[in-house]
Design an enzyme around this catalytic site. Structure first.
Site, PDB file in Angstrom:
ATOM      1  N   LYS A  30       7.983  -3.907  -8.084  1.00  0.00           N
ATOM      2  CA  LYS A  30       8.137  -3.756  -9.546  1.00  0.00           C
ATOM      3  C   LYS A  30       8.158  -5.098 -10.266  1.00  0.00           C
ATOM      4  CE  LYS A  30      12.079  -1.658  -8.469  1.00  0.00           C
ATOM      5  NZ  LYS A  30      12.219  -2.157  -7.064  1.00  0.00           N
TER       6      LYS A  30
ATOM      7  N   HIS B 224       0.846  -1.201   0.000  1.00  0.00           N
ATOM      8  CA  HIS B 224       0.000   0.000   0.000  1.00  0.00           C
ATOM      9  C   HIS B 224       0.887   1.258   0.000  1.00  0.00           C
ATOM     10  CE1 HIS B 224       0.942  -1.046   4.145  1.00  0.00           C
ATOM     11  NE2 HIS B 224       0.896   0.260   4.412  1.00  0.00           N
TER      12      HIS B 224
ATOM     13  N   HIS C  92      15.161   0.376   5.392  1.00  0.00           N
ATOM     14  CA  HIS C  92      15.453  -0.173   6.710  1.00  0.00           C
ATOM     15  C   HIS C  92      15.432   0.941   7.776  1.00  0.00           C
ATOM     16  CE1 HIS C  92      16.236  -3.623   4.322  1.00  0.00           C
ATOM     17  NE2 HIS C  92      17.232  -3.035   3.701  1.00  0.00           N
TER      18      HIS C  92
ATOM     19  N   LYS D  91       7.005  12.462  -1.833  1.00  0.00           N
ATOM     20  CA  LYS D  91       6.940  11.212  -1.058  1.00  0.00           C
ATOM     21  C   LYS D  91       8.306  10.547  -1.011  1.00  0.00           C
ATOM     22  CE  LYS D  91       5.356   6.482  -1.317  1.00  0.00           C
ATOM     23  NZ  LYS D  91       4.752   5.434  -2.129  1.00  0.00           N
TER      24      LYS D  91
HETATM   25  C1  LIG Z   1       7.289   1.448   2.511  1.00  0.00           C
HETATM   26  C2  LIG Z   1       7.601   0.520   1.388  1.00  0.00           C
HETATM   27  C3  LIG Z   1       8.064   1.038   0.194  1.00  0.00           C
HETATM   28  C4  LIG Z   1       8.395   0.184  -0.860  1.00  0.00           C
HETATM   29  N1  LIG Z   1       8.808   0.726  -2.037  1.00  0.00           N
HETATM   30  C5  LIG Z   1       9.036  -0.080  -3.104  1.00  0.00           C
HETATM   31  C6  LIG Z   1       9.308   0.475  -4.369  1.00  0.00           C
HETATM   32  O1  LIG Z   1       9.342   1.702  -4.523  1.00  0.00           O
HETATM   33  N2  LIG Z   1       9.511  -0.374  -5.402  1.00  0.00           N
HETATM   34  C7  LIG Z   1       9.456  -1.725  -5.266  1.00  0.00           C
HETATM   35  O2  LIG Z   1       9.677  -2.443  -6.251  1.00  0.00           O
HETATM   36  N3  LIG Z   1       9.170  -2.285  -4.066  1.00  0.00           N
HETATM   37  C8  LIG Z   1       8.942  -1.497  -2.999  1.00  0.00           C
HETATM   38  N4  LIG Z   1       8.603  -2.030  -1.785  1.00  0.00           N
HETATM   39  C9  LIG Z   1       8.566  -3.488  -1.636  1.00  0.00           C
HETATM   40  C10 LIG Z   1       7.295  -4.084  -2.182  1.00  0.00           C
HETATM   41  O3  LIG Z   1       6.192  -3.267  -1.892  1.00  0.00           O
HETATM   42  C11 LIG Z   1       7.123  -5.482  -1.609  1.00  0.00           C
HETATM   43  O4  LIG Z   1       8.289  -6.239  -1.953  1.00  0.00           O
HETATM   44  C12 LIG Z   1       5.899  -6.172  -2.165  1.00  0.00           C
HETATM   45  O5  LIG Z   1       4.759  -5.376  -1.962  1.00  0.00           O
HETATM   46  C13 LIG Z   1       5.737  -7.523  -1.475  1.00  0.00           C
HETATM   47  O6  LIG Z   1       4.538  -8.116  -1.924  1.00  0.00           O
HETATM   48  P1  LIG Z   1       4.009  -9.443  -1.218  1.00  0.00           P
HETATM   49  O7  LIG Z   1       2.921  -9.960  -2.067  1.00  0.00           O
HETATM   50  O8  LIG Z   1       5.165 -10.312  -0.881  1.00  0.00           O
HETATM   51  O9  LIG Z   1       3.440  -8.948   0.196  1.00  0.00           O
HETATM   52  P2  LIG Z   1       1.967  -8.291   0.520  1.00  0.00           P
HETATM   53  O10 LIG Z   1       1.591  -7.358  -0.574  1.00  0.00           O
HETATM   54  O11 LIG Z   1       2.037  -7.806   1.895  1.00  0.00           O
HETATM   55  O12 LIG Z   1       1.022  -9.527   0.391  1.00  0.00           O
HETATM   56  C14 LIG Z   1       0.974 -10.580   1.322  1.00  0.00           C
HETATM   57  C15 LIG Z   1      -0.497 -10.892   1.531  1.00  0.00           C
HETATM   58  O13 LIG Z   1      -0.652 -12.125   2.176  1.00  0.00           O
HETATM   59  C16 LIG Z   1      -1.751 -12.020   3.049  1.00  0.00           C
HETATM   60  N5  LIG Z   1      -1.645 -13.095   4.031  1.00  0.00           N
HETATM   61  C17 LIG Z   1      -0.609 -13.292   4.880  1.00  0.00           C
HETATM   62  N6  LIG Z   1      -0.830 -14.389   5.637  1.00  0.00           N
HETATM   63  C18 LIG Z   1      -2.034 -14.898   5.238  1.00  0.00           C
HETATM   64  C19 LIG Z   1      -2.803 -16.000   5.655  1.00  0.00           C
HETATM   65  N7  LIG Z   1      -2.393 -16.814   6.641  1.00  0.00           N
HETATM   66  N8  LIG Z   1      -4.003 -16.243   5.050  1.00  0.00           N
HETATM   67  C20 LIG Z   1      -4.430 -15.420   4.045  1.00  0.00           C
HETATM   68  N9  LIG Z   1      -3.733 -14.334   3.635  1.00  0.00           N
HETATM   69  C21 LIG Z   1      -2.543 -14.074   4.215  1.00  0.00           C
HETATM   70  C22 LIG Z   1      -1.577 -10.632   3.628  1.00  0.00           C
HETATM   71  O14 LIG Z   1      -2.745 -10.148   4.245  1.00  0.00           O
HETATM   72  C23 LIG Z   1      -1.166  -9.843   2.399  1.00  0.00           C
HETATM   73  O15 LIG Z   1      -2.280  -9.301   1.726  1.00  0.00           O
HETATM   74  C24 LIG Z   1       8.258  -1.217  -0.712  1.00  0.00           C
HETATM   75  C25 LIG Z   1       7.770  -1.739   0.491  1.00  0.00           C
HETATM   76  C26 LIG Z   1       7.426  -0.894   1.539  1.00  0.00           C
HETATM   77  C27 LIG Z   1       6.879  -1.472   2.796  1.00  0.00           C
END
Ligand SMILES: Cc1cc2nc3c(=O)[nH]c(=O)nc-3n(C[C@H](O)[C@H](O)[C@H](O)COP(=O)(O)OP(=O)(O)OC[C@H]3O[C@@H](n4cnc5c(N)ncnc54)[C@H](O)[C@@H]3O)c2cc1C
Length: 377
Positions: free
Chosen positions: A343, A45, A266, A261
């Site tokens: 990305k 988000h 870390h 923004k």
């Molecule tokens: C502040 C910030 C800035 C960032 N900036 C960048 C950027 O500029 N560029 C970039 O490339 N990356 C960026 N990143 C990194 C990137 O956003 C993440 O690597 C990426 O969103 C990870 O996606 P994900 O699907 O692994 O995690 P998430 O999007 O968190 O998805 C995991 C999902 O699993 C669900 N879940 C977990 N456990 C369960 C369960 N037991 N049952 C059902 N559902 C479950 C959660 O509710 C969640 O919706 C940033 C991250 C942050 C925090």
């Protein structure tokens, strides 16, 4: 018990993309998400995420990035909506530092268009930037940002159109593997041929073997009102990765919120439990970020408009984990995106769908295997 070809746990960035790729291949898929379809508890988000090609983290990512750009453009066409905005991007830092040198190495190795300049020249080109003159800066025209909430919804929407089933507000409690994979949630139990775990910061709660390989960390983002808003518009302010003596930072032009923004990688180094992380930003978070803006982006350092917390999930070497479970090849895992994964969601979705469907992928993901940690004492 309802049965599927594949169950995807988590519909954040990676899970929504995986669901889409599986559904478009005609597989019977179920996506399970513990929160709402759009929520602020995980990692995806905050309105914008940087995308860039000249990857300073390691040149091996560039091949995946090329495919990622292609797939984002394809998703835009399917969704009928702009999801990727090109602004150009800056990778800057001292000569010899990892950000500038890494971006230069990736650009040269992969023949990527780029321009080099010092801090003064950067300020002349993009006046919002006020870096020290000795800073080495690499500008790459393909950099820009994605709209993560919209991308996640677009992936789910397209998956639904291809027949996927989606259950939100349903948490997976446990899974086990017999002749099929069984998944128990707080509402039902299901069966599937394959399981894909895309649980972001909650990964190790479902796969305890990843306890030290996917470690959640608290982050905070700031949006400050520029005193010269015209310097921080998408047309004149490229996204950035910046290495300075205070640490590494990333930032964006004003978009959707009239604020500059940015965040610090870390942030305060806080390892957290995702079920118990302090979500509300604190004065210390704000001050740390405002200090940076005052020094390097003084025309962007007006009053605070918005602060948001978010979670990284770090692997020990800060590179991704894209692999099958070491003991259960029916289970594929996408984890440890270490603050730079968004990305790649579009291509990770394709990789995970390959692993679930065929047990292998044409993408070169050796670099991201779990085996690399086996040698670590
Ligand atoms: C502040 C910030 C800035 C960032 N900036 C960048 C950027 O500029 N560029 C970039 O490339 N990356 C960026 N990143 C990194 C990137 O956003 C993440 O690597 C990426 O969103 C990870 O996606 P994900 O699907 O692994 O995690 P998430 O999007 O968190 O998805 C995991 C999902 O699993 C669900 N879940 C977990 N456990 C369960 C369960 N037991 N049952 C059902 N559902 C479950 C959660 O509710 C969640 O919706 C940033 C991250 C942050 C925090």
């Amino acid at each position: 018990m309802p049965a599927y070809d594949v169950i995807v746990v988590g519909l954040g960035g990676m899970g929504s993309a995986t669901l889409f790729h599986l559904a478009r291949r005609g597989l019977r898929v179920l996506g399970l998400e513990r929160f709402d379809l759009v929520h602020e508890h995980g990692s995806s988000h905050g309105l914008t995420r940087i995308i860039r090609l000249a990857y300073w983290e390691h040149p091996t990512y560039v091949a995946l990035l090329r495919r990622s750009y292609e797939l984002w453009r394809e998703l835009e066409l399917l969704a009928g909506e702009r999801l990727l905005h090109i602004t150009g991007s800056i990778d800057a830092g001292p000569a010899g530092g990892p950000v500038f040198e890494g971006a230069l190495q990736s650009s040269r190795l992969h023949g990527l268009p780029h321009e080099l300049m010092d801090g003064d020249e950067l300020h002349r080109r993009f006046p919002g930037y006020r870096l020290p003159p000795e800073m080495r800066c690499l500008y790459q025209p393909e950099g820009g940002f994605l709209l993560p909430e919209r991308c996640n919804v677009a992936h789910v929407e397209q998956a639904l159109a291809k027949g996927a089933e989606v259950h939100c507000r349903e948490a997976v409690l446990e899974w086990d593997v017999g002749s099929r994979v069984r998944v128990r949630t707080d509402r039902h139990s299901y069966e599937a041929g394959r399981l894909v775990v895309c649980a972001g910061p909650w990964t190790s709660k479902l796969i305890p073997e990843l306890d030290s390989l996917a470690v959640p960390e608290r982050q905070v983002l700031a949006w400050l009102q520029p005193t010269r808003p015209e310097y921080f518009l998408p047309g004149v302010f490229p996204v950035f990765n910046l290495e300075v003596e205070e640490g590494r930072y990333y930032g964006f032009p004003s978009f959707l919120i009239p604020g500059f923004k940015f965040g610090k990688y870390h942030h305060r180094g806080e390892v957290v439990d995702p079920d118990d992380a302090r979500r509300e930003p604190e004065p210390e978070d704000e001050e740390l970020l405002r200090d940076f803006a005052r020094r390097y982006f003084p025309d962007g350092a007006g009053s605070t408009l918005m602060l948001k917390s978010c979670l990284f999930t770090n692997s020990p070497d800060r590179h991704f984990v894209l692999d099958r479970h070491p003991d259960h090849p029916e289970v594929a895992i996408a984890a440890g995106f270490s603050g730079h994964g968004y990305k790649f969601c579009s291509v990770v979705g394709e990789v995970m769908a390959d692993l679930a469907q065929a047990g292998e992928t044409k993408h070169d993901i050796e670099f991201f295997s779990l085996r690399r940690f086996a040698a670590t004492p």
